[in-house]
Design a protein around this motif. Structure first.
Motif, PDB file in Angstrom:
ATOM      1  N   GLY A  31       0.782  -1.301  -0.054  1.00  0.00           N
ATOM      2  CA  GLY A  31      -0.160  -0.243  -0.021  1.00  0.00           C
ATOM      3  C   GLY A  31       0.809   1.216  -0.173  1.00  0.00           C
ATOM      4  N   ILE A  32       2.212   1.036   0.073  1.00  0.00           N
ATOM      5  CA  ILE A  32       2.914   2.413   0.302  1.00  0.00           C
ATOM      6  C   ILE A  32       3.034   2.890  -1.209  1.00  0.00           C
ATOM      7  CG2 ILE A  32       5.492   3.290   0.396  1.00  0.00           C
ATOM      8  CD1 ILE A  32       5.767   1.045   2.447  1.00  0.00           C
ATOM      9  N   GLN A  33       2.631   4.065  -1.425  1.00  0.00           N
ATOM     10  CA  GLN A  33       2.699   5.033  -2.732  1.00  0.00           C
ATOM     11  C   GLN A  33       3.930   5.543  -2.826  1.00  0.00           C
ATOM     12  OE1 GLN A  33       0.016   5.060  -4.655  1.00  0.00           O
ATOM     13  NE2 GLN A  33      -0.638   3.519  -3.343  1.00  0.00           N
ATOM     14  N   GLY A  34       4.789   5.227  -3.859  1.00  0.00           N
ATOM     15  CA  GLY A  34       6.279   5.635  -4.000  1.00  0.00           C
ATOM     16  C   GLY A  34       6.901   4.829  -3.129  1.00  0.00           C
ATOM     17  N   SER A  35       7.931   5.525  -2.325  1.00  0.00           N
ATOM     18  CA  SER A  35       8.991   4.954  -1.798  1.00  0.00           C
ATOM     19  C   SER A  35       8.791   5.049  -0.234  1.00  0.00           C
ATOM     20  CB  SER A  35      10.268   5.336  -2.084  1.00  0.00           C
ATOM     21  OG  SER A  35      10.674   5.174  -3.411  1.00  0.00           O
ATOM     22  N   GLY A  36       8.972   3.981   0.411  1.00  0.00           N
ATOM     23  CA  GLY A  36       9.107   4.019   2.204  1.00  0.00           C
ATOM     24  C   GLY A  36       9.323   2.619   2.751  1.00  0.00           C
ATOM     25  N   TRP A  37       9.093   2.497   3.932  1.00  0.00           N
ATOM     26  CA  TRP A  37       9.138   1.300   4.894  1.00  0.00           C
ATOM     27  C   TRP A  37       7.940   0.963   5.711  1.00  0.00           C
ATOM     28  CZ3 TRP A  37      14.366  -0.480   5.816  1.00  0.00           C
ATOM     29  CH2 TRP A  37      15.418   0.435   5.236  1.00  0.00           C
ATOM     30  N   ALA A  38       7.836  -0.346   5.951  1.00  0.00           N
ATOM     31  CA  ALA A  38       6.825  -0.859   6.900  1.00  0.00           C
ATOM     32  C   ALA A  38       7.657  -1.524   7.881  1.00  0.00           C
ATOM     33  CB  ALA A  38       6.091  -1.966   6.177  1.00  0.00           C
ATOM     34  N   TRP A  39       7.181  -1.271   9.078  1.00  0.00           N
ATOM     35  CA  TRP A  39       7.650  -1.497  10.312  1.00  0.00           C
ATOM     36  C   TRP A  39       6.606  -2.164  11.285  1.00  0.00           C
ATOM     37  CZ3 TRP A  39      12.983  -0.344  11.215  1.00  0.00           C
ATOM     38  CH2 TRP A  39      13.290   0.600  10.293  1.00  0.00           C
ATOM     39  N   LEU A  40       7.544  -3.354  11.819  1.00  0.00           N
ATOM     40  CA  LEU A  40       6.798  -4.031  13.007  1.00  0.00           C
ATOM     41  C   LEU A  40       7.380  -3.021  14.255  1.00  0.00           C
ATOM     42  CD1 LEU A  40       5.277  -6.227  14.722  1.00  0.00           C
ATOM     43  CD2 LEU A  40       7.549  -7.366  14.599  1.00  0.00           C
ATOM     44  N   VAL A  41       6.442  -2.574  15.041  1.00  0.00           N
ATOM     45  CA  VAL A  41       6.920  -1.534  16.319  1.00  0.00           C
ATOM     46  C   VAL A  41       6.271  -2.174  17.523  1.00  0.00           C
ATOM     47  CG1 VAL A  41       7.242   0.354  14.769  1.00  0.00           C
ATOM     48  CG2 VAL A  41       5.006   0.053  15.808  1.00  0.00           C
ATOM     49  N   LYS A  42       6.872  -1.786  18.694  1.00  0.00           N
ATOM     50  CA  LYS A  42       6.336  -1.699  19.681  1.00  0.00           C
ATOM     51  C   LYS A  42       5.993  -0.398  20.489  1.00  0.00           C
ATOM     52  CE  LYS A  42       7.329  -4.081  24.337  1.00  0.00           C
ATOM     53  NZ  LYS A  42       8.398  -5.023  25.000  1.00  0.00           N
ATOM     54  N   ASP A  43       4.787  -0.349  21.129  1.00  0.00           N
ATOM     55  CA  ASP A  43       4.342   1.031  21.767  1.00  0.00           C
ATOM     56  C   ASP A  43       5.246   1.005  23.039  1.00  0.00           C
ATOM     57  OD1 ASP A  43       3.059   2.943  23.348  1.00  0.00           O
ATOM     58  OD2 ASP A  43       1.636   2.891  21.779  1.00  0.00           O
ATOM     59  N   LYS A  44       6.036   2.079  23.339  1.00  0.00           N
ATOM     60  CA  LYS A  44       6.673   1.947  24.865  1.00  0.00           C
ATOM     61  C   LYS A  44       5.703   2.016  25.909  1.00  0.00           C
ATOM     62  CE  LYS A  44       9.206   5.325  23.249  1.00  0.00           C
ATOM     63  NZ  LYS A  44      10.169   6.413  22.937  1.00  0.00           N
ATOM     64  N   ASN A  45       4.669   2.705  25.563  1.00  0.00           N
ATOM     65  CA  ASN A  45       3.918   3.011  26.851  1.00  0.00           C
ATOM     66  C   ASN A  45       2.705   1.685  26.959  1.00  0.00           C
ATOM     67  OD1 ASN A  45       4.613   5.675  27.061  1.00  0.00           O
ATOM     68  ND2 ASN A  45       3.257   6.245  25.318  1.00  0.00           N
ATOM     69  N   SER A  46       2.138   1.062  25.964  1.00  0.00           N
ATOM     70  CA  SER A  46       1.180   0.139  26.077  1.00  0.00           C
ATOM     71  C   SER A  46       2.151  -1.395  26.079  1.00  0.00           C
ATOM     72  CB  SER A  46       0.252  -0.020  25.109  1.00  0.00           C
ATOM     73  OG  SER A  46       0.779  -0.155  23.701  1.00  0.00           O
ATOM     74  N   GLY A  47       3.160  -1.305  25.279  1.00  0.00           N
ATOM     75  CA  GLY A  47       3.968  -2.723  25.191  1.00  0.00           C
ATOM     76  C   GLY A  47       3.458  -3.448  24.048  1.00  0.00           C
ATOM     77  N   THR A  48       2.367  -2.988  23.338  1.00  0.00           N
ATOM     78  CA  THR A  48       1.903  -3.667  22.142  1.00  0.00           C
ATOM     79  C   THR A  48       2.528  -3.629  20.942  1.00  0.00           C
ATOM     80  OG1 THR A  48       0.239  -1.813  21.631  1.00  0.00           O
ATOM     81  CG2 THR A  48      -0.701  -3.715  23.218  1.00  0.00           C
ATOM     82  N   LEU A  49       2.142  -4.604  20.085  1.00  0.00           N
ATOM     83  CA  LEU A  49       3.009  -4.492  18.784  1.00  0.00           C
ATOM     84  C   LEU A  49       1.838  -3.919  17.669  1.00  0.00           C
ATOM     85  CD1 LEU A  49       4.706  -8.004  18.674  1.00  0.00           C
ATOM     86  CD2 LEU A  49       5.604  -5.717  19.386  1.00  0.00           C
ATOM     87  N   SER A  50       2.497  -3.118  16.732  1.00  0.00           N
ATOM     88  CA  SER A  50       1.602  -3.067  15.570  1.00  0.00           C
ATOM     89  C   SER A  50       2.589  -2.694  14.461  1.00  0.00           C
ATOM     90  CB  SER A  50       0.907  -1.805  16.009  1.00  0.00           C
ATOM     91  OG  SER A  50       1.743  -0.661  16.152  1.00  0.00           O
ATOM     92  N   VAL A  51       1.799  -2.802  13.262  1.00  0.00           N
ATOM     93  CA  VAL A  51       2.583  -2.446  11.917  1.00  0.00           C
ATOM     94  C   VAL A  51       2.154  -0.990  11.484  1.00  0.00           C
ATOM     95  CG1 VAL A  51       2.570  -3.066   9.530  1.00  0.00           C
ATOM     96  CG2 VAL A  51       2.383  -4.779  11.198  1.00  0.00           C
ATOM     97  N   VAL A  52       3.431  -0.101  11.019  1.00  0.00           N
ATOM     98  CA  VAL A  52       3.192   1.183  10.755  1.00  0.00           C
ATOM     99  C   VAL A  52       3.953   1.114   9.500  1.00  0.00           C
ATOM    100  CG1 VAL A  52       2.811   1.976  13.114  1.00  0.00           C
ATOM    101  CG2 VAL A  52       5.221   2.114  12.082  1.00  0.00           C
ATOM    102  N   THR A  53       3.730   2.190   8.734  1.00  0.00           N
ATOM    103  CA  THR A  53       4.480   2.686   7.503  1.00  0.00           C
ATOM    104  C   THR A  53       4.945   4.063   7.563  1.00  0.00           C
ATOM    105  OG1 THR A  53       2.452   3.426   6.247  1.00  0.00           O
ATOM    106  CG2 THR A  53       3.099   1.037   5.887  1.00  0.00           C
ATOM    107  N   ARG A  54       6.185   4.208   6.986  1.00  0.00           N
ATOM    108  CA  ARG A  54       6.635   5.572   6.904  1.00  0.00           C
ATOM    109  C   ARG A  54       7.153   6.080   5.391  1.00  0.00           C
ATOM    110  NH1 ARG A  54       4.499   5.748  11.017  1.00  0.00           N
ATOM    111  NH2 ARG A  54       5.251   6.344  12.911  1.00  0.00           N
ATOM    112  N   PRO A  55       6.883   7.123   4.766  1.00  0.00           N
ATOM    113  CA  PRO A  55       7.246   7.524   3.690  1.00  0.00           C
ATOM    114  C   PRO A  55       8.740   7.908   3.557  1.00  0.00           C
ATOM    115  CG  PRO A  55       6.204   9.238   4.704  1.00  0.00           C
ATOM    116  CD  PRO A  55       6.230   8.168   5.666  1.00  0.00           C
TER     117      PRO A  55
END
Length: 228
Positions: free
Chosen positions: A151-175
């Motif tokens: 789903g990234i339009q153009g160039s960018g990254w997808a990341w598996l990240v950990k929320d420092k506050n809740s400790g939960t994992l999620s997937v985010v993208t960055r352009p």
């Protein structure tokens, strides 16, 4: 991550968040600005990730593209530290782009390992448990990451990240080369820029997104997870 990068990333991230709003003198006092960013060595040979990522791609990606970010970052830092507010304002976007490129790629190389060694498979231990809790399982995580990459339009990254506050994992993208910031700690990043795959996969980037899972180094991802 190397000891040098561990020391310099916090200062760089602070500079990226502050931009030119932070006085040039303060930027110049950080350990990152006092030193020089350098191209990290790879922990494997260029051809070690074949057939999933060709040696030619790895050599070009590391020696040319990552080196460009290192060179651009050092130049931007020198300009910002010079005390010239006009030049610093012009350099701020370059600091974000090249600094993010350096951080992202330094993490990316450590995300990978030959399939004959630590690469591929699935995580275990506490990381696997958290993936189960937050995604329902590894297969779902993999699908979410690949969907985010596609789903990234153009160039960018997808990341598996950990929320420092809740400790939960999620997937985010960055352009482009924007680094992960805010409450998120980057655990696993996949480069969706064309230079990461085009020489081998051409326009079949979905094949690259599938193939790279065969060389993911879950040992380093788990280490980041535990330290986050």
């Amino acid at each position: 991550m190397s000891a040098t990068l561990m020391r310099t990333v916090p200062a760089l991230r602070g500079a990226l968040r502050s931009g030119v709003a932070k006085p040039a003198a303060a930027l110049a006092s950080t350990s990152f600005v006092r030193g020089k960013a350098t191209l990290p060595d790879l922990p494997y040979d260029y051809g070690a990730l074949e057939p999933y990522i060709s040696g030619k791609i790895m050599e070009l990606h590391h020696k040319k593209h990552h080196q460009t970010y290192v060179t651009g970052l050092n130049s931007a830092l020198e300009t910002i530290a010079s005390g010239d507010p006009v030049a610093a304002a012009k350099a701020a976007p370059l600091l974000n782009f090249h600094g993010g490129g350096h951080i992202n790629h330094s993490l990316f190389w450590e995300n990978l390992a030959p399939a004959s060694r630590e690469g591929g498979g699935e995580p275990d231990g506490a990381l696997a448990k958290s993936i189960k809790e937050d995604f329902g399982g590894f297969d779902t995580l993999r699908k979410q990451v690949n969907t985010a990459l596609a789903g990234i339009q153009g160039s960018g990254w997808a990341w598996l990240v950990k929320d420092k506050n809740s400790g939960t994992l999620s997937v985010v993208t960055r352009p482009n080369q924007d680094p992960v910031s805010g409450p998120y700690v980057p655990l696993l990043g996949i480069d969706a820029w064309e230079h990461a795959y085009y020489l081998q996969y051409e326009n079949r980037k979905a094949e690259y997104f599938d193939a790279i899972w065969n060389v993911i180094n879950w040992k380093t991802v788990a280490s980041r997870f535990e330290k986050a």
